[in-house]
Scaffold this motif. Structure first.
Motif, PDB file in Angstrom:
ATOM      1  N   GLY A  25     -23.748  -1.213 -22.894  1.00  0.00           N
ATOM      2  CA  GLY A  25     -25.040  -1.855 -22.979  1.00  0.00           C
ATOM      3  C   GLY A  25     -26.261  -0.979 -22.833  1.00  0.00           C
ATOM      4  N   HIS A  26     -26.158   0.308 -23.163  1.00  0.00           N
ATOM      5  CA  HIS A  26     -27.337   1.172 -23.179  1.00  0.00           C
ATOM      6  C   HIS A  26     -28.136   0.895 -24.446  1.00  0.00           C
ATOM      7  N   ASP A  27     -29.436   1.003 -24.362  1.00  0.00           N
ATOM      8  CA  ASP A  27     -30.300   0.998 -25.538  1.00  0.00           C
ATOM      9  C   ASP A  27     -30.805   2.423 -25.676  1.00  0.00           C
ATOM     10  N   CYS A  28     -30.210   3.153 -26.594  1.00  0.00           N
ATOM     11  CA  CYS A  28     -30.526   4.558 -26.792  1.00  0.00           C
ATOM     12  C   CYS A  28     -31.185   4.705 -28.162  1.00  0.00           C
ATOM     13  N   TRP A  29     -32.403   5.203 -28.184  1.00  0.00           N
ATOM     14  CA  TRP A  29     -33.166   5.357 -29.421  1.00  0.00           C
ATOM     15  C   TRP A  29     -33.257   6.822 -29.793  1.00  0.00           C
ATOM     16  N   LYS A  30     -32.945   7.114 -31.067  1.00  0.00           N
ATOM     17  CA  LYS A  30     -32.908   8.492 -31.553  1.00  0.00           C
ATOM     18  C   LYS A  30     -33.754   8.636 -32.808  1.00  0.00           C
ATOM     19  N   VAL A  31     -34.209   9.853 -33.034  1.00  0.00           N
ATOM     20  CA  VAL A  31     -34.828  10.231 -34.297  1.00  0.00           C
ATOM     21  C   VAL A  31     -34.167  11.548 -34.701  1.00  0.00           C
ATOM     22  N   LYS A  34     -31.543  12.873 -32.280  1.00  0.00           N
ATOM     23  CA  LYS A  34     -31.949  13.291 -30.930  1.00  0.00           C
ATOM     24  C   LYS A  34     -32.588  12.116 -30.193  1.00  0.00           C
ATOM     25  N   ILE A  35     -32.236  11.954 -28.931  1.00  0.00           N
ATOM     26  CA  ILE A  35     -32.742  10.835 -28.119  1.00  0.00           C
ATOM     27  C   ILE A  35     -34.225  11.024 -27.805  1.00  0.00           C
ATOM     28  N   PHE A  36     -35.001   9.937 -27.981  1.00  0.00           N
ATOM     29  CA  PHE A  36     -36.404   9.965 -27.547  1.00  0.00           C
ATOM     30  C   PHE A  36     -36.709   8.886 -26.513  1.00  0.00           C
ATOM     31  N   ALA A  37     -35.856   7.878 -26.386  1.00  0.00           N
ATOM     32  CA  ALA A  37     -36.062   6.833 -25.374  1.00  0.00           C
ATOM     33  C   ALA A  37     -34.723   6.171 -25.066  1.00  0.00           C
ATOM     34  N   MET A  38     -34.590   5.733 -23.808  1.00  0.00           N
ATOM     35  CA  MET A  38     -33.327   5.116 -23.416  1.00  0.00           C
ATOM     36  C   MET A  38     -33.535   4.163 -22.242  1.00  0.00           C
ATOM     37  N   ILE A  91     -43.534   6.032 -24.998  1.00  0.00           N
ATOM     38  CA  ILE A  91     -42.514   5.953 -26.062  1.00  0.00           C
ATOM     39  C   ILE A  91     -42.998   6.721 -27.292  1.00  0.00           C
ATOM     40  N   ARG A  92     -44.226   6.456 -27.722  1.00  0.00           N
ATOM     41  CA  ARG A  92     -44.756   7.121 -28.915  1.00  0.00           C
ATOM     42  C   ARG A  92     -44.867   8.642 -28.704  1.00  0.00           C
ATOM     43  N   HIS A  93     -45.288   9.040 -27.513  1.00  0.00           N
ATOM     44  CA  HIS A  93     -45.412  10.468 -27.215  1.00  0.00           C
ATOM     45  C   HIS A  93     -44.039  11.146 -27.217  1.00  0.00           C
ATOM     46  N   SER A  94     -43.070  10.532 -26.593  1.00  0.00           N
ATOM     47  CA  SER A  94     -41.719  11.068 -26.559  1.00  0.00           C
ATOM     48  C   SER A  94     -41.158  11.184 -27.977  1.00  0.00           C
ATOM     49  N   VAL A  98     -39.973  14.739 -29.731  1.00  0.00           N
ATOM     50  CA  VAL A  98     -38.609  14.945 -30.217  1.00  0.00           C
ATOM     51  C   VAL A  98     -38.616  15.207 -31.719  1.00  0.00           C
ATOM     52  N   ARG A  99     -39.403  14.427 -32.450  1.00  0.00           N
ATOM     53  CA  ARG A  99     -39.476  14.612 -33.905  1.00  0.00           C
ATOM     54  C   ARG A  99     -39.992  16.014 -34.236  1.00  0.00           C
TER      55      ARG A  99
END
Length: 113
Positions: A25-31, A34-38, A91-94, A98-99
Motif C-alpha cells: 500500500g505505498h504510493d510511490c510517484w516516479k518520473v 526515479k522517485i520524487f514523492a512517496m 511535491i512540485r519542487h521535488s 528529480v526530473r
C-alpha cells in the motif's frame, strides 16, 4: 491534506507514474523511473526530495518536516496535515529536482513542463 489529494497533485506532474514497489500500500510517484514523492503504508507523512542536505536540515529544525526514514538525508517527511500549499509546493519542487537530474535522453522522452 488527504492522501488522495497528494496523489492528484503527483499525478498532474508531466510524465509522473505511480507504483507500489514494496507492496503493502505505498504510493510511490516516479518520473523517468526515479522517485520524487512517496506516502508510506501508514499514510501519515509525505516524503519528498529537497535540493540539499542543508535545506532538509533547515526544514527539520524549523519544524516543517521530519527526517525521511530509509531515504537520503536530502529527503524530508512532511505530515499530511501540513498546510496544503506547502505540500503542493514541496511535491512540485521535488518533481523538478528529480526530473532535472535525469539524463538528457530520459528528459527528452518526457512531456514538456
Amino acid at each position: 491534506m488527504s492522501r488522495e489529494l497528494v496523489n492528484e497533485i503527483c499525478a498532474a506532474q508531466p510524465g509522473a507514474e505511480w507504483s507500489d514497489p514494496w507492496g503493502g500500500g505505498h504510493d510511490c510517484w516516479k518520473v523517468g523511473g526515479k522517485i520524487f514523492a512517496m506516502v508510506g503504508t501508514v499514510g501519515t507523512h509525505l516524503s519528498v526530495k529537497t535540493d540539499s542536505i542543508e535545506m532538509a536540515t533547515l526544514l527539520i529544525e524549523t519544524g516543517v518536516a521530519e527526517r525521511a526514514r530509509y531515504l537520503h538525508r536530502s529527503w524530508v517527511a512532511l505530515p499530511l496535515d501540513a498546510a496544503p500549499d506547502e505540500i503542493a509546493h514541496r511535491i512540485r519542487h521535488s518533481y523538478r529536482l528529480v526530473r532535472a537530474g535525469l539524463t538528457r535522453k530520459a528528459q527528452a522522452a518526457l512531456p514538456p513542463l
